[in-house]
Design an enzyme around this catalytic site. Sequence first.
Site, PDB file in Angstrom:
ATOM      1  N   LYS A  26      75.697 -16.529   9.614  1.00 11.88           N
ATOM      2  CA  LYS A  26      75.298 -17.385   8.489  1.00 11.88           C
ATOM      3  C   LYS A  26      73.785 -17.377   8.319  1.00 11.88           C
ATOM      4  O   LYS A  26      73.272 -17.212   7.201  1.00 11.88           O
ATOM      5  CB  LYS A  26      75.777 -18.824   8.752  1.00 11.88           C
ATOM      6  N   ASN A  27      73.078 -17.541   9.435  1.00 19.56           N
ATOM      7  CA  ASN A  27      71.622 -17.697   9.341  1.00 19.56           C
ATOM      8  C   ASN A  27      70.886 -16.388   9.070  1.00 19.56           C
ATOM      9  O   ASN A  27      69.675 -16.388   8.861  1.00 19.56           O
ATOM     10  CB  ASN A  27      71.077 -18.361  10.609  1.00 19.56           C
ATOM     11  N   CYS A 121      71.439 -30.471   7.719  1.00 15.74           N
ATOM     12  CA  CYS A 121      72.026 -31.259   8.798  1.00 15.74           C
ATOM     13  C   CYS A 121      71.097 -32.396   9.210  1.00 15.74           C
ATOM     14  O   CYS A 121      69.874 -32.247   9.189  1.00 15.74           O
ATOM     15  CB  CYS A 121      72.263 -30.366  10.017  1.00 15.74           C
ATOM     16  N   ARG A 126      62.731 -32.733   9.358  1.00 15.72           N
ATOM     17  CA  ARG A 126      62.611 -31.285   9.194  1.00 15.72           C
ATOM     18  C   ARG A 126      61.732 -30.979   7.996  1.00 15.72           C
ATOM     19  O   ARG A 126      62.214 -30.616   6.935  1.00 15.72           O
ATOM     20  CB  ARG A 126      64.000 -30.660   9.048  1.00 15.72           C
ATOM     21  N   ASP A 310      70.782 -24.527  18.388  1.00 14.19           N
ATOM     22  CA  ASP A 310      72.074 -24.585  17.694  1.00 14.19           C
ATOM     23  C   ASP A 310      73.264 -24.485  18.651  1.00 14.19           C
ATOM     24  O   ASP A 310      74.409 -24.560  18.223  1.00 14.19           O
ATOM     25  CB  ASP A 310      72.174 -23.466  16.644  1.00 14.19           C
ATOM     26  N   ARG A 402      80.642 -25.588   7.067  1.00 12.60           N
ATOM     27  CA  ARG A 402      79.396 -24.939   6.645  1.00 12.60           C
ATOM     28  C   ARG A 402      79.062 -23.728   7.521  1.00 12.60           C
ATOM     29  O   ARG A 402      78.239 -22.892   7.132  1.00 12.60           O
ATOM     30  CB  ARG A 402      78.222 -25.933   6.723  1.00 12.60           C
TER      31      ARG A 402
HETATM   32  C1  UD1 Z   1      66.718 -22.349  11.416  1.00 17.95           C
HETATM   33  C2  UD1 Z   1      68.217 -22.314  11.422  1.00 17.95           C
HETATM   34  C3  UD1 Z   1      68.768 -23.527  12.157  1.00 17.95           C
HETATM   35  C4  UD1 Z   1      68.163 -23.628  13.547  1.00 17.95           C
HETATM   36  C5  UD1 Z   1      66.639 -23.547  13.500  1.00 17.95           C
HETATM   37  C6  UD1 Z   1      65.998 -23.466  14.876  1.00 17.95           C
HETATM   38  C7  UD1 Z   1      68.711 -21.157   9.345  1.00 17.95           C
HETATM   39  C8  UD1 Z   1      69.283 -21.221   7.982  1.00 17.95           C
HETATM   40  N1  UD1 Z   1      68.704 -22.305  10.062  1.00 17.95           N
HETATM   41  O1  UD1 Z   1      66.358 -23.539  10.727  1.00 17.95           O
HETATM   42  O2  UD1 Z   1      70.183 -23.399  12.235  1.00 17.95           O
HETATM   43  O3  UD1 Z   1      68.543 -24.850  14.132  1.00 17.95           O
HETATM   44  O4  UD1 Z   1      66.228 -22.374  12.768  1.00 17.95           O
HETATM   45  O5  UD1 Z   1      66.477 -22.379  15.576  1.00 17.95           O
HETATM   46  O6  UD1 Z   1      68.311 -20.111   9.819  1.00 17.95           O
HETATM   47  N2  UD1 Z   1      59.188 -27.399  11.344  1.00 17.95           N
HETATM   48  C9  UD1 Z   1      58.084 -28.086  10.860  1.00 17.95           C
HETATM   49  N3  UD1 Z   1      57.529 -27.656   9.694  1.00 17.95           N
HETATM   50  C10 UD1 Z   1      58.023 -26.606   8.992  1.00 17.95           C
HETATM   51  C11 UD1 Z   1      59.134 -25.905   9.496  1.00 17.95           C
HETATM   52  C12 UD1 Z   1      59.695 -26.332  10.680  1.00 17.95           C
HETATM   53  O7  UD1 Z   1      57.637 -29.033  11.479  1.00 17.95           O
HETATM   54  O8  UD1 Z   1      57.454 -26.266   7.937  1.00 17.95           O
HETATM   55  C13 UD1 Z   1      59.819 -27.854  12.592  1.00 17.95           C
HETATM   56  C14 UD1 Z   1      61.217 -28.406  12.326  1.00 17.95           C
HETATM   57  O9  UD1 Z   1      61.161 -29.747  11.923  1.00 17.95           O
HETATM   58  C15 UD1 Z   1      61.873 -28.218  13.650  1.00 17.95           C
HETATM   59  C16 UD1 Z   1      61.277 -26.909  14.173  1.00 17.95           C
HETATM   60  O10 UD1 Z   1      60.053 -26.746  13.436  1.00 17.95           O
HETATM   61  O11 UD1 Z   1      61.556 -29.251  14.535  1.00 17.95           O
HETATM   62  C17 UD1 Z   1      62.148 -25.696  13.994  1.00 17.95           C
HETATM   63  O12 UD1 Z   1      62.394 -25.471  12.642  1.00 17.95           O
HETATM   64  P1  UD1 Z   1      62.636 -24.013  12.029  1.00 17.95           P
HETATM   65  O13 UD1 Z   1      62.473 -22.969  13.071  1.00 17.95           O
HETATM   66  O14 UD1 Z   1      61.828 -23.922  10.782  1.00 17.95           O
HETATM   67  O15 UD1 Z   1      64.164 -24.112  11.637  1.00 17.95           O
HETATM   68  P2  UD1 Z   1      64.853 -23.774  10.255  1.00 17.95           P
HETATM   69  O16 UD1 Z   1      64.315 -22.500   9.717  1.00 17.95           O
HETATM   70  O17 UD1 Z   1      64.892 -24.976   9.393  1.00 17.95           O
END
Ligand code: UD1
Length: 427
Positions: A26-27, A121, A126, A310, A402
Amino acid sequence: MDGLSDRVLIRGGKPLSGGIVAQGAKNAALPVMASALLLSGRRLTLERVPDLQDIHTMADLLRHLGAGVNFDKGRMTIDVPEDLKWETPTDLVRRMRASSLVLGPLVARCGRAVLPLPGGCAIGSRPIDLHLKALVKMGAEIDLEHGSVHARTDGLKATRISFDFPSVGATENVLMTAAMTPGESVIENAAREPEIVNLAQALRAMGARVEGDGSGTIRVRGTRSLGAASVRIIPDRIEASTYLLAGVMTRGEVTVNGINPEYLESLIIKLEEAGIPVGVFADSVSVSCRERRWRGITLKTLPYPGFPTDLQPQIMAALCMADGTSVIQESVFDSRYVHVGEFKRMGSKLDIQGNTVVVTGVPRLTGAEVRASDLRAGAALILMGLAAEGETVVCSLKHVWRGYESLLCKMESLGADMRLIPDADGA
Ligand code: UD1
């Protein structure tokens, strides 16, 4: 998809045995789908796309922007017209955080974008500040108005981005934007997840030059004229790991086929540390846990190649039945322990101390009615139900749909006794 019923009844205690084939990730599929927006009058073809709610949400978002999306038996074609809309609708974007992945491609392709702040989620705060900061550094102007991001640019410039944290989504957004920005962009402290490599493969197939994906430094030479391409989505490491843990928790024998074992390295290390025999083959991984208890362990979630956040709820479920105490530290999200309260309803012993959970193993779990708070918590509760004595009802399954394709069929093929039941309101 298995259906839209929101509750499942599980009669636990049956050892699972047999093999399943991993779904497409999915990701990985979501960012690759978003990358289609970089094309103009061209087609992107994707193979091994999982049939999941989030995939349909992204398809609807692309359709809203003007693309033609066809999806049949794992094969998806995305035809992107020359004229694209650049305003995204609140209802779709709030359904899924990964909607933010269209931001970079829209800015690169249309010079502007409007994106309501995304949902997803309920696992802690986030923000998307890292995405926005990077786009500003590349030459976008960004304003936040009435809960939406308004981005515009008169021309992006290749530059050096250094992330404070290796965010998966921010790395993907910048990678896609850079693929269409002439000159060399460098992304430092980039996320190293296999899904990033899959996205880079798609961008290379379109004609961008991308090097270093899978490492902390990615170099991109972009071009304004990207071409039609075809890409195969990698197998889903989180889905695969969830089925292996189902095999462990039910004291069964489960093999996941069609998976690159390298993606599961951090799980395999932890299972072996817990004393669980793991078979690693060219494109499959198996666990065998008959009559066996496993030891408590310590683990910390980290960006790839560390232990995936995850998978934290699912391995916590398994450790609830370990011999001895385990210590789990969540370092990626700030509040990802909503499932702990539900786990306790099933007889497990857990104690939250800040971002750490101490798990005291118990010999058996008991069935209960529990509620999924998010996708992976829902999967973990299903594992708990499969291992528990008696009947378990897991509610709010909409989260699970999902991320897990044909979950009921796959579990039943392994011998699980579980069936969908009508929602409490009779729907
Ligand atoms: C992706 C995955 C999700 C997984 C996560 C971490 C997808 C669609 N989803 O989510 O399933 O749980 O990676 O492996 O691929 N953060 C900030 N600012 C930002 C971006 C992130 O503070 O601009 C923080 C987030 O709040 C979180 C951490 O960084 O605490 C990790 O987030 P990130 O790696 O960005 O995860 P996603 O891309 O949202």
